[in-house]
Design an enzyme around this catalytic site. Structure first.
Site, PDB file in Angstrom:
ATOM      1  N   CYS A   2       0.876  -1.180   0.000  1.00  0.00           N
ATOM      2  CA  CYS A   2       0.000   0.000   0.000  1.00  0.00           C
ATOM      3  C   CYS A   2       0.907   1.222   0.000  1.00  0.00           C
ATOM      4  O   CYS A   2       2.106   1.118   0.125  1.00  0.00           O
ATOM      5  CB  CYS A   2      -0.855   0.017   1.266  1.00  0.00           C
ATOM      6  SG  CYS A   2      -1.850  -1.445   1.450  1.00  0.00           S
ATOM      7  N   GLU A 480      10.175 -14.318 -19.531  1.00  0.00           N
ATOM      8  CA  GLU A 480       9.865 -12.917 -19.235  1.00  0.00           C
ATOM      9  C   GLU A 480       8.840 -12.385 -20.237  1.00  0.00           C
ATOM     10  O   GLU A 480       7.896 -11.693 -19.863  1.00  0.00           O
ATOM     11  CB  GLU A 480      11.147 -12.089 -19.261  1.00  0.00           C
ATOM     12  CG  GLU A 480      10.968 -10.591 -19.147  1.00  0.00           C
ATOM     13  CD  GLU A 480      10.189 -10.132 -17.924  1.00  0.00           C
ATOM     14  OE1 GLU A 480       9.925 -10.952 -17.027  1.00  0.00           O
ATOM     15  OE2 GLU A 480       9.807  -8.955 -17.883  1.00  0.00           O
TER      16      GLU A 480
END
Ligand code: AGP
Length: 607
Positions: A2, A480
């Site tokens: 957060c 990736e």
């Protein structure tokens, strides 16, 4: 996970808080809220969804307050609802708190608080507000210290109290907090970006530290309430470098940042004449380096694929056995570690909880533990006994791009540095370094193909599945590329080594199942070509990454993206770029929220 922003000073707090939240939205964007001190008491406003929703709610309200805290949330305990949105309060509404992290023993604490506390949320964070309420006898800092002495878990905290309109208390354990120092004003945030427009002089709170901040002074104590001396750091990033600079999304800006930031990563870190690298942050003597018998590379997600590429580099150049471990597995598999093991933790954010915990385990078992991270002053950077910053600059898009190529470049330099201590010749070292210095220009040639790749994305945007193929050092590149595509376009994709396809995955192939393969000119070219023939025989559409001048590639594939040649071990620095652009353009073509893909957050600071 957060983002926290707080301000205390003489300016209007609201614009600083909202602006700060926008710069932290990459840390989580399920909901956002703030509390300002108005008419002698805390006033809270919350909204589910992005910061814009909170901003909309505030439009018809005006606050003159010069003191406030704010929070943008990525849900860990409790759903995405307004009551679960931070800041949280105690029963009286006098204590207001914003929290980043996880209170692991929140259930026991709730039990111990008994039934006379009324909760308005499902969150662990709110319990902390009630615990402070229980401990409060008039001194806010003391109440916070007493409460934190009972807490197990991680926190970055910003706390205010109705009876202390000029006092902000902050604390950190496992979740980052930076304090910006202004003229009779202080800024607090989860990273430095929200304060760069106001000050570049910052203090990084360490774990177990609590700051009591007033408009005109601040002091920092440890959990025993003993004063702690802190040094002021100067942030080099400017506000602009943290913005999009004209690109449609942070992700595209960061893809195009790569030539520049790759130069930043290698600048001053090698000696061409000696054919070797010099990464001073390693903090190991040459005799200690020579004693290393095994290297373990620990990371998560994209960073773990950079680690996989690093394995090929270390084993080829330095002849040292290398293991790559995803952090969440390493720490629970009773790893065999000793004092001749060198463990690198690789992390863009430097805050990934799994990677941090794995490094602590490696350290406990006696390994040399070093970090390869991007964010200066991050927890991993400070928990390890040295290492190297990758200098990729702020990477705000949730999908990691420039950090991957910079991590890979740093791993190459480390492999070279160890290799030249062993048998690697000056000449080979010089050839590698010469090739490395050419990479930024070669990256630019690939980036010039962005529009062509955009057309490719238009052509394939309705595909429901994708298979990525690569061999050798290009297999991590395929992994990736697959992760990039799935995490921002939401198209299912997977990657397998080219030679592995015939052992099962080939059953997936059909005209509706496209294959993206890396077939650049290297020692495995012929093998890869055969694998692609197998794909072609199943009539699956093929997109190839091939080396400039390889005209034979066009016989195999409907679409070919040509990349400049380079030494095999450096290919990930180039071959990854077309895959990043493809994923980006696919996501845009599908109308996805490219910088803030669903269910994800930029930094996963919970296990
Ligand atoms: C990368 O695109 C992902 N968002 C994710 O896999 C990320 O690489 C992973 O969470 C590790 O993050 P870190 O590098 O900050 O430790």
């Amino acid at each position: 996970m957060c983002g926290i922003v707080a301000y205390i000073g003489s300016k209007q707090a609201l614009p600083i808080l909202i602006g700060g939240l926008r710069r932290l939205e990459y840390r989580g964007y399920d909901s956002a809220g703030l509390a300002v001190f108005e008419n002698g008491q805390p006033c809270l406003v919350k909204a589910v969804g992005k910061i814009d929703n909170l901003s909309e709610k505030l439009k018809n309200q005006s606050f003159d307050s010069t003191f406030g805290i704010a929070h943008t949330r990525w849900a860990t305990h409790g759903g995405v609802t307004e009551p679960n949105t931070h800041p949280h309060t105690d029963c009286t509404g006098n204590i207001v708190l914003a929290h980043n992290g996880i209170i692991e023993n929140y259930r026991e604490l709730k039990e111990s608080l008994g039934s006379n506390h009324r909760y308005t949320s499902e969150t662990d964070s709110e319990v902390l507000a009630h615990l402070i309420e229980k401990e409060y006898t008039g001194d806010l800092r003391q109440a916070v210290l007493s409460a934190l002495g009972q807490v197990r878990g991680t926190y970055g905290l910003a706390i205010m109290h109705k009876d202390h309109p000029g006092t902000l208390v902050c604390a950190r354990m496992g979740s980052p907090l930076v304090i910006g120092l202004g003229e009779n004003e202080y800024f607090v945030a989860s990273d430095a970006t929200p304060m760069l427009a106001y000050t570049k002089n910052v203090i990084f709170l360490e774990d177990g530290e609590v700051a009591e901040i007033k408009r005109t002074d601040m002091h920092i104590v440890n959990l025993k309430d003993q004063q702690v001396a802190k040094k002021v750091s100067k942030i080099e990033w400017d506000e602009a470098s943290a913005q999009k600079q004209g690109f449609a999304h942070f992700m595209l800006k960061e893809i195009f940042d790569q030539p520049t930031v790759l130069q930043d990563a290698i600048r001053g870190r090698f000696k061409l004449a000696d054919g070797t690298a010099h990464l001073g942050g390693l903090n190991m003597s040459e005799p200690e380096m020579r004693e290393i018998k095994r290297i373990v590379l620990i990371a998560c997600g994209t960073a773990s694929y950079a680690a996989m590429a690093g394995k090929y580099m270390f084993e080829r150049l330095a002849g040292i056995p290398v293991e790559v471990d995803v952090a969440s597995e390493f720490r629970y598999r009773d790893p065999i570690i000793d004092n001749q093991t060198l463990v690198f933790g690789i992390s863009q954010s430097g805050e990934t909880a799994d990677t941090l915990a794995a490094l602590k385990e490696a350290k406990r078992k006696g390994a040399f533990v070093r970090g390869i991270v991007n964010v200066v002053g991050s927890t991993i950077a400070r928990e390890t006994d040295g290492g190297t910053y990758i200098h990729a600059g702020p990477e705000l898009a949730v999908a990691s791009t420039k950090a991957f190529t910079n991590m890979t470049a740093i791993l190459l330099l480390y492999a070279l540095q160890f290799g030249r201590l062993n048998k690697l010749s000056v000449a080979t070292g010089q050839r590698l370094l010469a090739a490395l210095t050419e990479i930024p220009e070669k990256m630019k040639l690939i980036l010039q193909q962005s529009d062509k790749i955009k057309e490719l994305a238009e052509k394939y945007k309705n595909a429901r599945d994708f298979l990525f193929l690569g061999r050798g050092v290009n297999f991590p590149v395929a992994l990736e590329g697959s992760l990039k595509l799935k995490e921002i376009s939401y198209i299912h994709s997977e990657a397998v080594p080219g030679g592995e396809m015939k052992h099962g995955p080939i059953a997936l192939l059909s005209p509706e199942f496209p294959v993206f393969a890396i077939m650049t000119k290297n020692q495995l070219y012929d093998k890869m070509r055969s694998n692609i023939e197998e794909v072609k025989a199943r009539k699956a559409p093929i997109i190839l990454i091939a080396t400039e001048g390889d005209l034979g590639a066009a016989d195999l594939a409907q679409d070919v993206i040509y990349v400049p040649p380079t030494m095999e071990l450096l290919e990930p620095l180039l071959n990854t770029l077309p895959l990043q652009l493809f994923a980006y353009h696919m996501a845009v073509a599908l109308g996805r929220d490219v910088d803030r893909p669903r269910n994800l957050a930029k930094s996963v600071t919970v296990e």
